[in-house]
Design an enzyme around this catalytic site. Structure first.
Site, short mmCIF file in Angstrom:
data_model
loop_
_atom_site.label_atom_id
_atom_site.label_comp_id
_atom_site.label_asym_id
_atom_site.label_seq_id
_atom_site.Cartn_x
_atom_site.Cartn_y
_atom_site.Cartn_z
NE ARG A 192 -16.40 -7.83 -5.79
CZ ARG A 192 -17.68 -7.50 -5.91
NH1 ARG A 192 -18.03 -6.48 -6.64
NH2 ARG A 192 -18.60 -8.21 -5.31
CE LYS A 249 5.56 -4.84 0.48
NZ LYS A 249 6.39 -5.16 1.64
CD GLU A 273 12.80 3.12 5.22
OE1 GLU A 273 13.44 2.36 4.46
OE2 GLU A 273 12.11 2.72 6.17
CE LYS A 308 8.88 0.79 -1.96
NZ LYS A 308 8.10 1.11 -0.79
CD GLU A 365 8.36 -8.15 0.49
OE1 GLU A 365 7.55 -8.68 1.23
OE2 GLU A 365 8.89 -7.06 0.72
NE ARG A 379 7.81 -4.15 -2.70
CZ ARG A 379 6.73 -3.48 -3.01
NH1 ARG A 379 6.02 -3.80 -4.05
NH2 ARG A 379 6.33 -2.46 -2.28
CG ASN A 385 12.09 -6.18 3.50
OD1 ASN A 385 11.42 -5.15 3.46
ND2 ASN A 385 11.61 -7.36 3.16
CG HIS A 428 13.28 -2.64 7.03
ND1 HIS A 428 14.25 -1.89 6.40
CD2 HIS A 428 12.17 -1.85 7.06
CE1 HIS A 428 13.73 -0.72 6.05
NE2 HIS A 428 12.47 -0.67 6.44
CG HIS A 438 10.49 -4.87 11.15
ND1 HIS A 438 10.49 -5.63 10.00
CD2 HIS A 438 10.00 -3.66 10.78
CE1 HIS A 438 10.03 -4.91 9.00
NE2 HIS A 438 9.73 -3.70 9.45
CG HIS A 458 9.91 2.37 10.07
ND1 HIS A 458 9.84 1.02 10.28
CD2 HIS A 458 10.32 2.53 8.79
CE1 HIS A 458 10.19 0.39 9.18
NE2 HIS A 458 10.49 1.28 8.25
#
Ligand SMILES: NC(=O)c1ccc[n+]([C@@H]2O[C@H](COP(=O)([O-])OP(=O)(O)OC[C@H]3O[C@@H](n4cnc5c(N)ncnc54)[C@H](O)[C@@H]3O)[C@@H](O)[C@H]2O)c1
Ligand SMILES: [Zn+2]
Length: 360
Positions: free
Chosen positions: A121, A143, A185, A227, A237, A241, A245, A248, A252, A265
């Site tokens: 956990r 993340k 980025e 960041k 997010e 946040r 993106n 993106h 994507h 990417h």
């Protein structure tokens, strides 16, 4: 050595950046009250290059550290590989205070982070990012995820690291393509939050492309500050946040349209940044001069701004699929001026189409 502090409610951690900081990993980890046993997860590209230094530093600081390596590449971000790593953690007798160390690029960071978030956990996570993308983006913000055959990053958690050690010396062994991927980025961070930093990127592309030490430390540090600053205000997010993106949404779609192999990417994000700037310009948010400046910075870092050969109809389909999975609205991050973006939920389809036409 530079240090960026990330301050979240009830938790705070340091990101240590500089040439050779890997040698200090054990000492830094030794101050955090971890248990004696540690599991270092790497891949078979990075392991042979940097694990000896990492393990030596940890062992000198009194840790019993064991290394396991996975195959390089996105396929390792899977529940199957995670299952094997859980077995390694159990066999090594890792307990709740034992830290998991992620030594590698974003794939290793996300995978090892997922193990740390879920084993018993949750156990402490130490990120030792070695790719530029991992140093400026994926190792910061908490993340973590693995992929599912039906989609990327679908199984994951928010699990903040306790420590990040970003050794810029590791960037010397990175391929040109991986360097450019990370730079997309970095440029994004300048565009969304800091006009002065963007100007630095405009003026210093030769030093950055030559991986000069001072330039690399600066771009990693400033990216982490930007960041971390966003994540501090919105860890999970809900709103702010989203600005991370930027580029993106189309990015994507380009990644998917190219079958996740044709464009990395960062390359896809560079094309997506161009697309987002075009939309911003069409809607009279940003000037043509701003658009031109951004395109020329991206190109000076070896990044594409058009997905030549990709089909705009297909890209539109990927975007509308995204839209469905997001509950019917896409939050477009649009540019007003360099350093200032805002989230817009209502971009007419024909404006998106016009931008897609221009980037394919
Ligand atoms: N968690 C987040 O917030 C977040 C953000 C952005 C991206 N990501 C994830 O990050 C991953 C991409 O990360 P990446 O681009 O670092 O990919 P990667 O981890 O696959 O690394 C790219 C390649 O470079 C190699 N490599 C890494 N460091 C090296 C070094 N110092 N010298 C030589 N080779 C080196 C790796 O072995 C790999 O072959 C994706 O899975 C993406 O989903 C996560
Ligand atoms: Zn990205």
């Amino acid at each position: 050595m530079d240090e960026v502090r990330v301050r979240l409610p009830g938790r705070e951690y340091g990101i240590y950046i500089g040439c050779g900081v890997l040698a200090g990993l054990g000492k830094l980890a030794g101050q955090l009250g971890f248990g004696n046993r540690m599991l270092v997860i790497s891949d078979t590209n990075v392991g042979p290059l940097y694990s000896e230094k990492a393990l030596e530093s940890l062992r000198e600081a009194g840790f019993t550290a064991e290394l396991v390596t996975v195959h390089p590449g996105e396929d390792s971000k899977s529940l199957t590989v995670a299952q094997k790593l859980f077995g390694d953690a159990i066999r090594l007798g890792l307990d709740r205070r034992s830290a998991i160390v992620a030594l590698g690029g974003g794939v290793v960071g996300d995978l090892a982070g997922f193990i740390a978030a879920t084993y018993l956990r949750g156990v402490p996570l130490v990120q030792v990012p070695t790719s530029l993308l991992a140093q400026v983006d994926s190792s910061v913000g908490g993340k973590v995820a693995v992929n599912h055959p039906l989609g990327k990053n679908l199984i994951g958690a928010f699990h903040q690291p306790r420590l990040v050690v970003a050794d810029t010396a590791a960037l010397s062994t990175l391929s040109e393509r991986e360097l450019s991927t990370g730079l997309a980025e970095v440029v994004k961070h300048g565009i969304i939050a800091d006009a002065h930093f963007f100007e630095f990127l405009e003026k210093n592309h030769a030093a950055v492309m030559a991986r000069e030490e001072a330039a690399m430390t600066r771009i990693v540090r400033r990216s982490c500050e930007i960041k971390a600053g966003v994540v501090e205000q919105d860890e999970k997010e809900s709103h702010l946040r989203m600005i991370l993106n930027f580029g993106h949404t189309i990015g994507h779609a380009v990644e998917a349209g190219g079958g996740f192999g044709r464009y990395s990417h960062g390359e896809a994000v560079a094309i997506g940044i161009h697309g987002a700037c075009l939309i911003s310009h069409y809607l009279n948010f940003c000037s043509e001069q701003t658009l031109r400046r951004i395109c020329s910075v991206l190109e000076s870092y070896g990044l594409p701004i058009r997905a030549q050969g990709l089909d705009q109809d297909e890209l539109a389909v990927f975007i509308s699929r995204d839209k469905k999975s997001l509950g019917g609205t896409i939050s477009w991050v649009l540019l007003k001026d360099i350093g200032t973006v805002s989230v817009c939920n209502e971009v007419p389809d024909e404006v998106v189409r016009r931008a897609l036409r221009a980037v394919t």
